[in-house]
Design a protein around this motif. Structure first.
Motif, PDB file in Angstrom:
ATOM      1  N   UNK A  75       6.599   7.180  -6.610  1.00  0.00           N
ATOM      2  CA  UNK A  75       5.678   7.443  -7.717  1.00  0.00           C
ATOM      3  C   UNK A  75       4.301   6.819  -7.529  1.00  0.00           C
ATOM      4  N   UNK A  76       4.222   5.725  -6.786  1.00  0.00           N
ATOM      5  CA  UNK A  76       2.939   5.086  -6.550  1.00  0.00           C
ATOM      6  C   UNK A  76       2.387   5.355  -5.150  1.00  0.00           C
ATOM      7  N   UNK A  77       3.259   5.267  -4.154  1.00  0.00           N
ATOM      8  CA  UNK A  77       2.757   5.313  -2.777  1.00  0.00           C
ATOM      9  C   UNK A  77       2.288   6.698  -2.364  1.00  0.00           C
ATOM     10  N   UNK A  78       3.014   7.748  -2.748  1.00  0.00           N
ATOM     11  CA  UNK A  78       2.624   9.097  -2.321  1.00  0.00           C
ATOM     12  C   UNK A  78       1.285   9.519  -2.929  1.00  0.00           C
ATOM     13  N   UNK A  79       1.058   9.315  -4.253  1.00  0.00           N
ATOM     14  CA  UNK A  79      -0.282   9.604  -4.773  1.00  0.00           C
ATOM     15  C   UNK A  79      -1.371   8.772  -4.095  1.00  0.00           C
ATOM     16  N   UNK A  80      -1.053   7.512  -3.767  1.00  0.00           N
ATOM     17  CA  UNK A  80      -2.042   6.651  -3.097  1.00  0.00           C
ATOM     18  C   UNK A  80      -2.408   7.196  -1.722  1.00  0.00           C
ATOM     19  N   UNK A  81      -1.421   7.719  -1.002  1.00  0.00           N
ATOM     20  CA  UNK A  81      -1.678   8.289   0.326  1.00  0.00           C
ATOM     21  C   UNK A  81      -2.603   9.495   0.221  1.00  0.00           C
ATOM     22  N   UNK A 101      -3.369   3.105   5.265  1.00  0.00           N
ATOM     23  CA  UNK A 101      -2.514   1.968   5.635  1.00  0.00           C
ATOM     24  C   UNK A 101      -2.284   1.029   4.447  1.00  0.00           C
ATOM     25  N   UNK A 102      -3.252   0.981   3.535  1.00  0.00           N
ATOM     26  CA  UNK A 102      -3.120   0.094   2.367  1.00  0.00           C
ATOM     27  C   UNK A 102      -2.265   0.687   1.256  1.00  0.00           C
ATOM     28  N   UNK A 103      -1.906   1.959   1.360  1.00  0.00           N
ATOM     29  CA  UNK A 103      -1.176   2.628   0.279  1.00  0.00           C
ATOM     30  C   UNK A 103       0.146   1.936  -0.021  1.00  0.00           C
ATOM     31  N   UNK A 104       0.897   1.585   1.011  1.00  0.00           N
ATOM     32  CA  UNK A 104       2.198   0.936   0.804  1.00  0.00           C
ATOM     33  C   UNK A 104       2.047  -0.479   0.247  1.00  0.00           C
ATOM     34  N   UNK A 105       1.186  -1.353   0.837  1.00  0.00           N
ATOM     35  CA  UNK A 105       1.024  -2.688   0.236  1.00  0.00           C
ATOM     36  C   UNK A 105       0.584  -2.655  -1.223  1.00  0.00           C
ATOM     37  N   UNK A 106      -0.357  -1.770  -1.558  1.00  0.00           N
ATOM     38  CA  UNK A 106      -0.835  -1.709  -2.941  1.00  0.00           C
ATOM     39  C   UNK A 106       0.259  -1.215  -3.881  1.00  0.00           C
ATOM     40  N   UNK A 107       1.048  -0.237  -3.437  1.00  0.00           N
ATOM     41  CA  UNK A 107       2.149   0.271  -4.262  1.00  0.00           C
ATOM     42  C   UNK A 107       3.198  -0.804  -4.498  1.00  0.00           C
ATOM     43  N   UNK A 108       3.521  -1.547  -3.443  1.00  0.00           N
ATOM     44  CA  UNK A 108       4.497  -2.636  -3.586  1.00  0.00           C
ATOM     45  C   UNK A 108       3.967  -3.716  -4.529  1.00  0.00           C
TER      46      UNK A 108
END
Length: 335
Positions: A274-280, A293-300
């Motif tokens: 729900x967070x990482x895919x929209x961020x990508x 590359x920051x999409x996963x750290x920010x989502x976590x």
């Protein structure tokens, strides 16, 4: 509460689970290494496109396996060679486990799926994330970018397994003390788990940061300069997710053991899809590989904030409820 006993059980449980989880992930990493040696960047790109299938199959197994009967059944349906070896145990009659035919129980199936659904989402969401990353990175960086992400994703599987093993190891202990209504033991276990996960994450990140160049070089036998530069930069940014991922894995298990599977599932969904895919895809619209590359750290990180807000809200609510005065008894009519 005996802290020494809890601590000894904790490290004994997580060690076995972490070794098991890392063992499976290293198998994938070794595959990646030999494919990179034989086929170079194109082989890595092709391998990375197939990873979502593995994540789905592994997640499905984890969903149906968080009890002892499920673990025993999973062992029975293991690969053929392992089954052949272990069948000796069953044929000789040494075992205490028996297979028998029975009608399906929908209530039991619902309970199994409910408790294991967060593990399913954790694993399957990894495949969805890889698919989204592949799509975006290919548009931004081409095949060299996908090959670089192939290295990053496969190394991430190993370190993610570290935290999955840790959380899987602590869950039986949390369930045990939840059954005993020992709140002090649960709090101590939660604190011990979080500290261990953060220390392991920091140590792992420093190790990767220092050895980024040789790690990438091991998977870049063709000497592709573009792939090397993308992978080295990506590794240092992408793996900032580890401390937050460790906390989320522990919090998800904590809520499951507290019989709050819906919150655990929400944590898995937030950090997984729900967070990482929209961020990508937002990073793609901004045409920034750094933000990808920051999409996963920010989502976590956002998931950690959400999980802790929920935790403190529940704790505060239970504290307030416990502190409310009991209603006065009515006086009897003859007084």
């Amino acid at each position: 509460m005996d802290r020494r006993t809890i601590r000894n059980d904790f490290f004994r449980y997580i060690f076995a689970n972490m070794i098991s989880s890392i063992g499976v992930s290293v198998y994938i990493l070794i595959d990646t290494f030999f494919i990179s040696k034989g086929m170079g960047a194109d082989g890595l790109a092709a391998l990375n496109l197939s990873l979502p299938v593995f994540s789905f199959l592994n997640g499905f197994g984890l969903m149906l396996g968080m009890g002892m009967k499920g673990a025993a059944l999973a062992t029975c349906i293991a690969p053929f060679v392992s089954l052949s070896i272990m069948s000796i145990h069953f044929l000789t009659g040494w075992n205490a486990f028996r297979l028998r035919l029975m009608l399906p129980s929908w209530s039991m199936l619902k309970e199994i799926v409910s408790l294991g659904l967060h593990a399913f989402f954790t694993e399957v969401s990894g495949g969805l994330v890889i698919f989204a990353f592949n799509s975006v990175i290919h548009r931004l960086m081409g095949n060299a970018g996908i090959a670089a992400y192939g290295v990053i994703a496969n190394i991430a599987i190993v370190f993610t397994a570290l935290f999955i093993g840790l959380s899987s190891g602590v869950q039986p202990l949390m369930c045990r003390y939840h059954g005993r209504r020992d709140e002090k033991a649960i709090k101590y276990l939660l604190r011990l788990s979080l500290i261990t996960s953060v220390i392991a994450a920091i140590f792992s990140y420093v190790l990767l940061f220092v050895h980024t160049a040789p790690v990438v070089r091991a998977f870049n036998s063709s000497g592709d300069v573009s792939m090397r530069e993308i992978a080295e930069n990506g590794l240092r940014i992408y793996f900032l997710y580890m401390p937050f991922m460790g906390v989320n894995a522990i919090m998800s298990v904590y809520f499951s053991s507290e019989e709050k599977p819906h919150i655990a599932q929400m944590i898995s969904l937030l950090r997984g899809t729900l967070l990482v895919i929209p961020a990508v895809f937002a990073a793609y619209l901004l045409r920034s590989i750094g933000l990808v590359w920051l999409a996963v750290p920010m989502s976590e990180l956002l998931t950690v904030i959400t999980a802790w807000c929920i935790y403190f809200f529940i704790r505060r609510k239970s504290t307030v409820s416990a502190g409310l005065p009991k209603p006065a008894r009515r006086l009897s009519a003859d007084m």
